[in-house]
Motif scaffolding. Sequence first.
Motif, PDB file in Angstrom:
ATOM      1  N   GLY A 222       0.664  -1.247  -0.147  1.00 14.58           N
ATOM      2  CA  GLY A 222       0.055  -0.074  -0.053  1.00 14.58           C
ATOM      3  C   GLY A 222       0.814   1.143  -0.063  1.00 14.58           C
ATOM      4  O   GLY A 222       2.122   1.195  -0.482  1.00 14.58           O
ATOM      5  N   TRP A 223       0.456   2.523   0.609  1.00 14.75           N
ATOM      6  CA  TRP A 223       1.044   3.633   0.471  1.00 14.75           C
ATOM      7  C   TRP A 223       2.011   3.917   1.633  1.00 14.75           C
ATOM      8  O   TRP A 223       1.584   3.633   2.724  1.00 14.75           O
ATOM      9  N   ILE A 224       3.156   4.000   1.460  1.00 13.71           N
ATOM     10  CA  ILE A 224       4.272   4.241   2.295  1.00 13.71           C
ATOM     11  C   ILE A 224       4.763   5.518   2.207  1.00 13.71           C
ATOM     12  O   ILE A 224       4.928   6.025   1.335  1.00 13.71           O
ATOM     13  N   ASN A 225       4.788   6.259   3.540  1.00 12.17           N
ATOM     14  CA  ASN A 225       5.238   7.579   3.808  1.00 12.17           C
ATOM     15  C   ASN A 225       6.719   7.633   3.583  1.00 12.17           C
ATOM     16  O   ASN A 225       7.694   6.936   3.802  1.00 12.17           O
TER      17      ASN A 225
ATOM     18  N   PHE B 185      13.097  17.758   8.797  1.00  8.39           N
ATOM     19  CA  PHE B 185      12.085  17.006   9.469  1.00  8.39           C
ATOM     20  C   PHE B 185      12.656  15.542   9.626  1.00  8.39           C
ATOM     21  O   PHE B 185      13.248  15.001   8.734  1.00  8.39           O
ATOM     22  N   SER B 186      12.195  14.680  10.528  1.00  9.97           N
ATOM     23  CA  SER B 186      12.691  13.411  10.875  1.00  9.97           C
ATOM     24  C   SER B 186      12.075  12.467   9.843  1.00  9.97           C
ATOM     25  O   SER B 186      10.883  12.459   9.309  1.00  9.97           O
ATOM     26  N   GLN B 187      12.955  11.484   9.306  1.00 11.00           N
ATOM     27  CA  GLN B 187      12.416  10.541   8.427  1.00 11.00           C
ATOM     28  C   GLN B 187      11.532   9.613   9.160  1.00 11.00           C
ATOM     29  O   GLN B 187      11.434   9.329  10.398  1.00 11.00           O
ATOM     30  N   PHE B 188      10.594   8.862   8.369  1.00  8.79           N
ATOM     31  CA  PHE B 188       9.537   7.958   8.982  1.00  8.79           C
ATOM     32  C   PHE B 188      10.341   6.688   9.618  1.00  8.79           C
ATOM     33  O   PHE B 188      11.125   6.288   8.459  1.00  8.79           O
TER      34      PHE B 188
END
Lengths: 190, 462
Positions: B445-448, B455-458
């Motif tokens: 599915g959709w991955i961030n 900004f911090s990475q996921f």
Amino acid sequence: MQHKDRTLLEDAFYTDLYQRHAPGLFAYVYRQTASREDAEDIVLDVFLMVLQQQDFATFDEQKQVAWLWTITRHRVVDRFRRSARQQHIPIDPLAETLYEDDELSPEREHLKREEYTQLHRAIKALPGEQREVLQLRFGFGLRCAEIALVLDKSEGAVRMLLSRTIRTLRDLYASAGEEGQTNQRKGEKR
Amino acid sequence: MKEPEQHFSSKSIDQQTEGVFSELPTQDSGLIADLYQTYTLSREEHSRSLQRIWSRLAQAQEHYLPLQEGQQWTGSTPLSKGRKDVNANRPDAPVPGSFQRAPQPLPRGLRRSLWSKLSAGVAVAVVLIIILSWVLLTHAFPMQEHRTTSGASLTLGGGPQLNNTIVFLVHNSEGVQYLATISFDTYDGHTWSNTAVSRSPLPANKRLSSEGSPVHLVTQRITLVNPAGEQQPYIVGAGQIASVDLPTTALINKTTGSLIAVLLNNGQPLAAGERYTVQSYVSLADITELRAIPFPADAPQLPQNYHGPLPSTYYNPAILRASLRLPKIDPRVKELAQQLTAGAQTMYDKVVALENYFRTSFTYSTTIHPPPGAEATAWLLFQSNHSAFCNYFASAMAVMARELGMPARVVIGYTAGAFDAKTHDWVVHGSDAHAWTQIYFAGYGWINFEPSPSFSQFPRPL
């Protein structure tokens, strides 16, 4: 710790078994219970029982199918017995439950799409049994042999029902939409 | 009355309703294609149920039958592994009655007729979505005024005017969670929006199913603090929303069935102090798994009239159509995207290369001066002095990903906010409004992804 020595083949056996039979069993239970959650639980139970049934893989295919369907039908009946005390659930929901329930959910939202309104109307105008066979064929992706198990009919009867349904739909569809090509058909008009 | 049987001899009706269109009169093939289309989402929903049962089965199986390492049924992504193996062993053997899918691709003429029907709905949908979220749409890419994403609270002006009041307090069941409000799939060079949106009432606590797996449910309790005038009546959630304990309305992409956003039912903002509990699906995909997913173009093609299980590398064609479209873009954008990702082998690594490019080569600034009318990606990459804010990064990364054939979209919402150690709530301010990029991986599915510098990475399991 002792590991059971299971080969890839055996695993493929279960994967294959699931892929062959789970869609039909799920459709059956969902139709009977009208609840996706319950249907998932029951089908899970059935396959857990398969895993516990050590010699299942040694059954011939006919016996495997019979076993799966018998257990599933029992599970559904059990569920109704258990829940009967709390509430009344129609044990024979026919087409309505499945269809109307589904219609409330977002997954069916696309039916409201303008371009399908006409088809939707035509489907709605069909008798319940015909709507159901469409739902099982196109909504669950089942073949006639599986629909036969779900509806407890002969395979031949299902084929007849499905082809009659599509023919009816085609006529309704065509007459409602006045799509050209109607005359192109081979000329047998009733 | 005798019924004519010529069109559907009983023996072949399975095949005839499975997409051998060329053998049918035109009108019947159209009807059957429409029937498949009509029941598409229903079919997908059932398929997801079957996947859920299988996942649970595999988990339970661990308790029944301990297996040796390296064997199947390990419990981690059991479905995809199981399915892959079945396909590997018997690539051409259709399994009767398994995850049936609509015949794809459709014959050309038929496809055109489907498209013309679809496009009829688009105009209506565009009007609808503009009414629903005009603030977001018109402010997603301001020409003169500079603001970040959740627009409604921000007044027009030269400089950044981030509202620094507290918007809501969030209690997370776990971890640090972004708050997504709405995703956009259509880009016209200036604005991201959605086409073909349908609304559907979502009763309180009704559970929607997940687009990908494996996922886990994150529960968040959201308390509105300062909704006055700025707060969209959108439900925020850590990922794809699974359920809300209030009656809401789901916005669903008609062609893909993807959930776009969830609106409060009456379209009115909640009052200060009101709260709701939302559950979201958050992906558990780890890096190794994502690396194994091919580009859509490289995903194995299914033979025509294939009725077996869908392989884990199967991309829904509707999602590809919606998530690869681009307007006319400066060709240098694609060239740059190719250069940046040339060293990466997998789709995942190429996405990360793009993400890192933005994270390391740009600075975050809300004082920017894009010329009116400039296409945002080319402007950012070649004219901006490499300085912009989240909307631009999220959009440019999505555009570059699409140029490379990766399904991408833009999501807006809020970052996690600041943790209040006393109350254990996350405090989210208007200035936490944010935009980021999602890439679609088959099966997962959709991955961030987070292209904005600073900004911090996921976090993702290795």
